[in-house]
Design an enzyme around this catalytic site. Structure first.
Site, PDB file in Angstrom:
ATOM      1  N   ALA A   1      37.207 -45.544 -47.939  1.00 43.45           N
ATOM      2  CA  ALA A   1      38.578 -45.597 -47.827  1.00 43.45           C
ATOM      3  C   ALA A   1      39.108 -46.296 -49.192  1.00 43.45           C
ATOM      4  O   ALA A   1      38.481 -47.382 -49.657  1.00 43.45           O
ATOM      5  CB  ALA A   1      39.123 -46.667 -46.794  1.00 43.45           C
TER       6      ALA A   1
ATOM      7  N   VAL B   1      34.604 -49.462 -49.446  1.00 45.44           N
ATOM      8  CA  VAL B   1      35.919 -49.467 -50.195  1.00 45.44           C
ATOM      9  C   VAL B   1      35.726 -48.857 -51.619  1.00 45.44           C
ATOM     10  O   VAL B   1      34.860 -49.072 -52.402  1.00 45.44           O
ATOM     11  CB  VAL B   1      36.184 -51.268 -50.345  1.00 45.44           C
ATOM     12  CG1 VAL B   1      37.551 -51.295 -51.377  1.00 45.44           C
ATOM     13  CG2 VAL B   1      36.347 -51.894 -49.181  1.00 45.44           C
ATOM     14  N   LYS B   2      36.577 -47.935 -51.709  1.00 46.42           N
ATOM     15  CA  LYS B   2      36.541 -46.943 -52.848  1.00 46.42           C
ATOM     16  C   LYS B   2      37.603 -47.445 -53.690  1.00 46.42           C
ATOM     17  O   LYS B   2      38.704 -47.630 -53.708  1.00 46.42           O
ATOM     18  CB  LYS B   2      37.122 -45.676 -52.369  1.00 46.42           C
ATOM     19  CG  LYS B   2      36.599 -44.370 -52.995  1.00 46.42           C
ATOM     20  CD  LYS B   2      37.051 -43.027 -52.335  1.00 46.42           C
ATOM     21  CE  LYS B   2      36.559 -41.960 -53.036  1.00 46.42           C
ATOM     22  NZ  LYS B   2      37.015 -40.507 -52.478  1.00 46.42           N
ATOM     23  N   VAL B   3      36.961 -47.590 -54.887  1.00 43.67           N
ATOM     24  CA  VAL B   3      37.614 -48.175 -56.129  1.00 43.67           C
ATOM     25  C   VAL B   3      37.523 -47.429 -57.420  1.00 43.67           C
ATOM     26  O   VAL B   3      36.438 -46.840 -57.824  1.00 43.67           O
ATOM     27  CB  VAL B   3      37.100 -49.545 -56.538  1.00 43.67           C
ATOM     28  CG1 VAL B   3      37.857 -50.342 -57.405  1.00 43.67           C
ATOM     29  CG2 VAL B   3      36.965 -50.618 -55.266  1.00 43.67           C
TER      30      VAL B   3
END
EC number: 2.2.1.2
Length: 218
Positions: free
Chosen positions: A60, A86-88
């Site tokens: 996400a 967590v997509k960064v």
């Protein structure tokens, strides 16, 4: 190799999961918008729906581009479900955020990676996954598969734990090439995953077997 499906479409996720070979899901703001999912609360409900379908990791993505915003969003996303990654984006604030999340035990996917240098920084910051974009590099006459290969070699040489998650995959051939390059994960559209089943000799062989069976059994 692990298979993730790159979509926010629940029907496609269910169909891929029913094949029995799906390991996870990747999403991004564009994919969420494509499904008409707007607003923070609706997006987070959608992530939870995905997590209920698939037992594996679900990436996400944060929307913020500043460190403080990334940390706030990332912590909120990670708190939604244990399978959320967590997509960064691979920018300066993103690398700092990944380092912060690593210290907090929050898993991350460093996205929009287009060079070995970016992949190196992501691994040093402790990213769980790094996502080189194969198709987008091919679009500008660069070699996306070669980048995957170089990142795999670098991680093996320096013994980094970060997994190479090949992204922006456009075809079944891309998947095969990522396998040959040693990627840990390929995130693909459903059509590319199902394309792995197709071979003309399989079709002709099955037709022959069925015809022979009918000759004997009527």
């Amino acid at each position: 190799m692990k298979f993730f499906i790159d979509t926010a479409n629940l029907d496609q996720i269910r169909e891929a999961n029913e094949l029995g070979v799906l390991d996870g899901v990747t999403t991004n703001p564009s994919l969420m918008a494509k499904e008409g999912i707007r607003g923070v609360e609706n997006q987070r409900k959608h992530y939870l729906e995905i997590c209920e379908i698939v037992g594996g990791d679900v990436s996400a993505e944060v929307i913020a581009t500043d460190l403080e915003g990334m940390i706030k969003e990332g912590e909120e996303l990670a708190a939604l479900h244990p399978n959320i990654v967590v997509k960064v984006p691979c920018i300066e604030a993103g690398i700092k955020a990944i380092k912060y999340f690593t210290r907090k035990g929050i898993r991350t996917n460093c996205t929009l990676v287009f060079s070995v240098g970016q992949a190196l920084l992501a691994a040093k910051a402790g990213a769980t996954y790094v996502s080189p974009f194969v198709g987008r590099l091919d679009d500008i006459a660069s070699d996306g598969i070669e980048l995957v290969r170089k990142i795999v070699e670098m991680y093996d040489y320096y013994d980094y734990d970060t997994q190479v998650l090949a992204a922006s995959i456009r075809s079944t051939q891309h998947i095969i090439q990522c396998v040959e390059a040693g990627a840990d994960v390929a995130t693909c559209p459903l059509s590319a995953i199902k394309g792995l089943l197709k071979h003309p000799l399989t079709d002709s062989g099955l037709a022959t077997f069925l015809a022979d069976y009918k000759k004997v059994n009527g």
